[in-house]
Design a protein around this motif. Sequence first.
Motif, PDB file in Angstrom:
ATOM      1  N   GLN A  30       0.817  -1.214   0.000  1.00 21.16           N
ATOM      2  CA  GLN A  30       0.000   0.000   0.000  1.00 21.16           C
ATOM      3  C   GLN A  30       0.851   1.263   0.000  1.00 21.16           C
ATOM      4  O   GLN A  30       0.398   2.314  -0.460  1.00 21.16           O
ATOM      5  N   GLU A  33       1.120   2.625  -3.343  1.00 21.77           N
ATOM      6  CA  GLU A  33      -0.141   3.197  -3.815  1.00 21.77           C
ATOM      7  C   GLU A  33      -0.723   2.466  -5.030  1.00 21.77           C
ATOM      8  O   GLU A  33      -1.052   3.088  -6.041  1.00 21.77           O
ATOM      9  N   SER A  35      -3.618   0.500  -7.149  1.00 22.72           N
ATOM     10  CA  SER A  35      -5.069   0.536  -7.228  1.00 22.72           C
ATOM     11  C   SER A  35      -5.487  -0.296  -8.424  1.00 22.72           C
ATOM     12  O   SER A  35      -5.300   0.130  -9.560  1.00 22.72           O
ATOM     13  N   ASP A  61     -14.686  -6.857  -1.745  1.00 20.93           N
ATOM     14  CA  ASP A  61     -15.852  -6.089  -1.343  1.00 20.93           C
ATOM     15  C   ASP A  61     -16.771  -5.865  -2.529  1.00 20.93           C
ATOM     16  O   ASP A  61     -16.352  -5.965  -3.679  1.00 20.93           O
ATOM     17  N   SER A 122      -6.048  -0.880   3.939  1.00 23.68           N
ATOM     18  CA  SER A 122      -6.845   0.315   4.178  1.00 23.68           C
ATOM     19  C   SER A 122      -8.210   0.177   3.510  1.00 23.68           C
ATOM     20  O   SER A 122      -8.321  -0.356   2.399  1.00 23.68           O
ATOM     21  N   SER A 123      -9.237   0.672   4.173  1.00 25.65           N
ATOM     22  CA  SER A 123     -10.583   0.588   3.595  1.00 25.65           C
ATOM     23  C   SER A 123     -10.707   1.395   2.300  1.00 25.65           C
ATOM     24  O   SER A 123     -11.606   1.168   1.504  1.00 25.65           O
ATOM     25  N   GLU A 124      -9.793   2.341   2.066  1.00 25.77           N
ATOM     26  CA  GLU A 124      -9.817   3.132   0.827  1.00 25.77           C
ATOM     27  C   GLU A 124      -9.162   2.411  -0.345  1.00 25.77           C
ATOM     28  O   GLU A 124      -9.269   2.847  -1.486  1.00 25.77           O
ATOM     29  N   CYS A 125      -8.454   1.324  -0.073  1.00 31.72           N
ATOM     30  CA  CYS A 125      -7.727   0.612  -1.127  1.00 31.72           C
ATOM     31  C   CYS A 125      -8.580  -0.524  -1.680  1.00 31.72           C
ATOM     32  O   CYS A 125      -8.924  -1.455  -0.951  1.00 31.72           O
ATOM     33  N   PRO A 126      -8.935  -0.487  -2.967  1.00 30.70           N
ATOM     34  CA  PRO A 126      -9.652  -1.615  -3.556  1.00 30.70           C
ATOM     35  C   PRO A 126      -8.775  -2.869  -3.459  1.00 30.70           C
ATOM     36  O   PRO A 126      -7.605  -2.845  -3.858  1.00 30.70           O
ATOM     37  N   TRP A 127      -9.332  -3.944  -2.912  1.00 24.62           N
ATOM     38  CA  TRP A 127      -8.529  -5.127  -2.602  1.00 24.62           C
ATOM     39  C   TRP A 127      -9.302  -6.391  -2.926  1.00 24.62           C
ATOM     40  O   TRP A 127     -10.523  -6.457  -2.766  1.00 24.62           O
ATOM     41  N   ALA A 172     -11.110   1.911  -9.206  1.00 24.24           N
ATOM     42  CA  ALA A 172     -10.751   2.980  -8.270  1.00 24.24           C
ATOM     43  C   ALA A 172     -11.836   3.232  -7.261  1.00 24.24           C
ATOM     44  O   ALA A 172     -12.947   2.885  -7.401  1.00 24.24           O
TER      45      ALA A 172
END
Length: 172
Positions: A30, A33, A35, A61, A122-127, A172
């Motif tokens: 992460q 960065e 994505s 998710d 991180s919850s902001e990172c598409p995973w 994204a």
Amino acid sequence: LRSKRGLTVEVLNTDAEGRLVLADALAYAQELEPSPLVDLATLTGAAMISLGRQRAAAYYDDGPMQAVVEAAYRRSGELHWRMPLAPELRDVLKSEVADIKNIGDRFGGSITAALFLREFVSSECPWAHLDIAGPVWSTTESGYVSKGGTGYGVRTLTELVRALESSPESAA
């Protein structure tokens, strides 16, 4: 154990060491960065027990990752089954001495392993996490899959990269 992300982990099973390494790898990745962030791992025998040897357990998710990963799988021809990141199972990872335990109880083992990893992204990172324990090794030849190591996941990742090259905002 203190992880790269700063979370403390109560190690209850040293045979589940791969998820400790992968958790730190996810935290490090992460910093670059990406994505999206996608990991493939032969993480649990539990995935094979529930899905057999030809199909991977896929965790991601709802939202952009869902469409991108599922489309990549369809184009690749590799078999997978979407498994839930079931929040009700997160409680079995609670620890009295650390932020999280490295294993849950014996039920939902593949799911709790994925939930463990989710804590390090991180919850902001598409995973997406693909538990490929079953299909990475074949005891027989079938179609393009030879007996032995299968290279499972390479076709899906190739299709995922192709999709992201043509439409980077899709995950994204």
